[in-house]
Design an enzyme around this catalytic site. Structure first.
Site, PDB file in Angstrom:
ATOM      1  N   TYR A 183       0.856  -1.186   0.000  1.00 32.44           N
ATOM      2  CA  TYR A 183       0.000   0.000   0.000  1.00 32.44           C
ATOM      3  C   TYR A 183       0.892   1.235   0.000  1.00 32.44           C
ATOM      4  O   TYR A 183       1.622   1.472   0.956  1.00 32.44           O
ATOM      5  CB  TYR A 183      -0.909   0.007   1.237  1.00 32.44           C
ATOM      6  CG  TYR A 183      -2.248  -0.643   1.014  1.00 32.44           C
ATOM      7  CD1 TYR A 183      -2.350  -1.892   0.413  1.00 32.44           C
ATOM      8  CD2 TYR A 183      -3.415  -0.003   1.384  1.00 32.44           C
ATOM      9  CE1 TYR A 183      -3.578  -2.483   0.199  1.00 32.44           C
ATOM     10  CE2 TYR A 183      -4.654  -0.587   1.181  1.00 32.44           C
ATOM     11  CZ  TYR A 183      -4.738  -1.834   0.586  1.00 32.44           C
ATOM     12  OH  TYR A 183      -5.957  -2.400   0.378  1.00 32.44           O
ATOM     13  N   LYS A 201      -0.991  -0.987  -4.362  1.00 30.81           N
ATOM     14  CA  LYS A 201      -2.086  -0.018  -4.396  1.00 30.81           C
ATOM     15  C   LYS A 201      -1.384   1.325  -4.454  1.00 30.81           C
ATOM     16  O   LYS A 201      -0.750   1.754  -3.498  1.00 30.81           O
ATOM     17  CB  LYS A 201      -2.962  -0.111  -3.151  1.00 30.81           C
ATOM     18  CG  LYS A 201      -3.990   1.020  -3.079  1.00 30.81           C
ATOM     19  CD  LYS A 201      -4.757   1.015  -1.775  1.00 30.81           C
ATOM     20  CE  LYS A 201      -5.676   2.233  -1.702  1.00 30.81           C
ATOM     21  NZ  LYS A 201      -6.483   2.220  -0.479  1.00 30.81           N
ATOM     22  N   ILE A 220      -8.421  -0.407  -5.849  1.00 29.69           N
ATOM     23  CA  ILE A 220      -8.805  -0.682  -4.469  1.00 29.69           C
ATOM     24  C   ILE A 220      -9.508   0.595  -4.045  1.00 29.69           C
ATOM     25  O   ILE A 220      -8.875   1.632  -3.873  1.00 29.69           O
ATOM     26  CB  ILE A 220      -7.587  -1.039  -3.598  1.00 29.69           C
ATOM     27  CG1 ILE A 220      -6.942  -2.308  -4.144  1.00 29.69           C
ATOM     28  CG2 ILE A 220      -8.008  -1.202  -2.139  1.00 29.69           C
ATOM     29  CD1 ILE A 220      -5.650  -2.716  -3.468  1.00 29.69           C
TER      30      ILE A 220
END
Length: 164
Positions: free
Chosen positions: A6, A34, A76
């Protein structure tokens, strides 16, 4: 177990650079990122450096189509919590070559996306779900309920989007 990195600098204060992504992509179970830096040049560089060794998912709902056009695999998403079909259809339309339909949804979603990010996530999305009749309660401290002014903006955006 597959891992998705992330990269959300607005939350962590740290940007995962393209060179770091290249090194991470060499680790077998790190399969995706992401990417929520908002920097399309950086995302393009990650795609160029890592190729198929690191799949890219948009972490910003307002940049899904640009990220897909750079080789991204999906998103996402925050908006998908309240409009899953519409946003999923946008992705499918993109991958099926129906760019006009995908672009239409991306552009129609901008005001709702802005409303969903007018306060710290997940405050607005919880408020939206509550407005829709789901009992998601209040955010846990240190987060607080959405301000009444922003809640009005969110509710209007939801109505304009056809959710209410």
């Amino acid at each position: 177990m597959p891992i998705i990195v992330y990269s959300v600098p607005s939350r962590t204060g740290v940007n995962v650079t393209p060179k770091t992504c290249l090194e991470l992509s060499k680790i077998e179970n790190i399969v995706a990122i992401k990417e929520a830096s908002g920097n399309l040049s950086q995302i393009a560089e990650i795609a160029a450096l890592c190729g198929d060794n690191l799949h890219i998912y948009s972490g910003n709902d307002d940049q899904v189509l640009p990220v897909l056009s750079l080789g991204g695999k999906g998103v996402i998403s925050v908006i998908s919590n309240i409009a899953p079909k519409k946003f999923t259809d946008m992705i499918h339309n993109y991958f099926n070559g129906n760019l006009d339909a995908a672009t239409k949804v991306q552009l129609e979603s901008i005001e709702l996306i802005k409303a969903l990010f007018c306060e710290v996530n997940p405050i607005p999305v919880k408020a939206a779900l509550n407005i829709m009749g789901y009992d998601y309660g209040t955010p846990r401290l240190p987060l607080i309920e959405m301000s009444s002014t922003n809640k009005e903006v969110l509710e209007k955006a939801m109505k304009d989007y056809g959710l209410l």
